[in-house]
Enzyme design. Sequence first.
Site, PDB file in Angstrom:
ATOM      1  N   GLY A  47      -0.208  -4.387  -2.821  1.00  0.00           N
ATOM      2  CA  GLY A  47      -0.605  -3.946  -1.484  1.00  0.00           C
ATOM      3  C   GLY A  47      -1.225  -2.565  -1.424  1.00  0.00           C
TER       4      GLY A  47
ATOM      5  N   LYS B 129       4.708 -19.535  -9.166  1.00  0.00           N
ATOM      6  CA  LYS B 129       4.388 -18.140  -9.457  1.00  0.00           C
ATOM      7  C   LYS B 129       5.689 -17.392  -9.298  1.00  0.00           C
ATOM      8  CE  LYS B 129       1.378 -14.351  -8.111  1.00  0.00           C
ATOM      9  NZ  LYS B 129       1.973 -13.431  -7.125  1.00  0.00           N
TER      10      LYS B 129
ATOM     11  N   THR C  65      -4.063  -9.019  -0.271  1.00  0.00           N
ATOM     12  CA  THR C  65      -4.238  -7.980   0.739  1.00  0.00           C
ATOM     13  C   THR C  65      -5.703  -7.606   0.981  1.00  0.00           C
ATOM     14  OG1 THR C  65      -2.098  -7.111   0.096  1.00  0.00           O
ATOM     15  CG2 THR C  65      -3.493  -5.648   1.391  1.00  0.00           C
TER      16      THR C  65
END
Lengths: 258, 377
Positions: free
Chosen positions: A160, A99, A209
């Site tokens: 986030g 990734k 998150t």
Amino acid sequence: MNKDPFYLGGVEFHSRLILGTGKYPSGEIMLKSIEASGCQMVTAALRRVDLDNPQDDILSRIDKNKIVVLPNTSGARNSKEAIKIAEISMASGLSEWVKLEITPDPRFLLPDGEETLIAAKYLAKNGFKVMPYINADPILAKKLEDIGCVSVMPLGAPIGTNGGLQTLSMIKIIIKQSFVPVIIDAGIGKPSDAAFAMELGASAVMINTAVATAKDPVGMSTAFKLAIDAGRKGYLSGLPSEKDEAEASSPLDWIKDL
Amino acid sequence: MSFSDYLKQFDFLKFVPLIENSTAADVEKIVEKRSIDIYDFAVLLSNSAERFLPALAAKARSYTIRRFGKTMSFYAPLYLSNECDNLCVYCGYHNARRIERVTLSLEQVRSEVQKIKEIGFDSILLLTGESPKKADVNYIKDCVKIAKEYFTYVALEVYPMSSENYQTLSEAGASGLTVYQETYDKEVYKKMHLKGAKSDYQYRLDTPERAFIGGLRKVGIGALLGLSDWRYEALHLALHIDYLRKKYWRQEVSLSFPRINPVTSSFKIPNPVTDKEMIHLISVMRIYLDDVPFFISTRERADFRDKLVELAVTHISAGSKTTPGGYAIKTEAQGQFDVSDKRELKEMISIIRTKGYDPVIKDWDVNFMGVFGDYNG
């Protein structure tokens, strides 16, 4: 078995959820959350992995027969760093998946499209299954697809922030235009955001998150699993679309007489 | 992935009942939608959709104006050659017809080009039959170069060729290509194209791709209306455009609606398309493809063209001559089809203006080149 698999890098997946492995209160809770979610792919920051002592690592506790570990280049600030990290990962036998995350700015952690394209081009040519994390830029997404990335991972909102799909218009274009799976990465804060992404036709969502920092991460990962299934089912079942007014138009009066 | 692979992703058996058996209630739901998918599109092609034609047309018109404004682009066709090795049973140029065969000399091409420029065009379409011996790629290249001296936009409607040849033509200054599949129905295709290179269905089907790979910026596709059931042609055209636009996303696809003229054609049209069906087709295509340029030629009658202008068409020809040398040098050669609308550019411009549309003559820059370089990495 569910009859709606999706294919990513030549592998068949039945879960459309990818989980991160950071920010959990404990390794135990992380493993339980992963299990509850039914996910078949998790991503882990290579900078956290001790490649010399892999048995000590969180990754060693994940059943690799059931779950694909997707190493990420989090922390890399340019294409050179990202390529280096990915190459070490492959050389140590960890994975050919990567990734690709290149974030020169430590504050908002926004992906650098230019450097991502450079690194992706190199890594795809050298046998990696590249999954680039990008801003929701439809042109960049097409360029990455053209050079051989196995998916594109546009962000829904800054990482986030739990902001949801703030890049909605661009995400819609990316999904419409893409031949490779589109995985919404970053910004998904609530199960309803994930359901919405699936209703739009995204192939999968990547969440960290929202699960890891929930009061009850295991409960939350279950909620995401259900939301993703619901959204996908809705997409496949033909959602009603918004209404458009269609009024007759006087320059076209002749049509009535045809 | 090729277009044929792309088609395999769809279960065609799912489309048939949508096209054949949709009810008025099914159609009504879709007429209200803000955006439609390919299955909704199939429902709108059904006979039940006909009664919603005023609403569909109104939607098509509003989508067209939203995307293109009230503008109309003009272009002129120039037939370079009517030599042809193919035997397409419906065509005025086919190989078995005893007509005078002409391939313009480069000098004649220049005279024609100059004349078309004088008339006031800036966009030219160069056409040939399919006779690579009489009009080979180098000849076409020389014609492109001459045309490029006078016109900013030069497009081609020539026989299918390799991507290398398209690259040659693109580098010479050609920017666009028109290539009609004629029909997507393989059986009908076989019956219509008896001889010559054109009898290869698959090679023709992949031509738009080769043109894009060769660097041409715009490719126009279409089905010759009248050969097979227009509803299924429409479905294939929509899927073909979806595919091309996803894969060749840097380039532009446009759509034409060539219809065999039932009055002037001696050919017995297997599936004639009425004016009403034509309106149905164009409206529904526009609703599905809200940002695709639509072309209409002078095959259509003047009164009908004037109506289509206000519906969804964005590009039209005017004063077209379908004989090689028809503009300036006047040969005895025969045209490919009879021109129904004989009005010249000047008259068309004033008609367009009366309707509140702005005529667009120049819409290209001489410095735009083909799409090369970083292509596909």
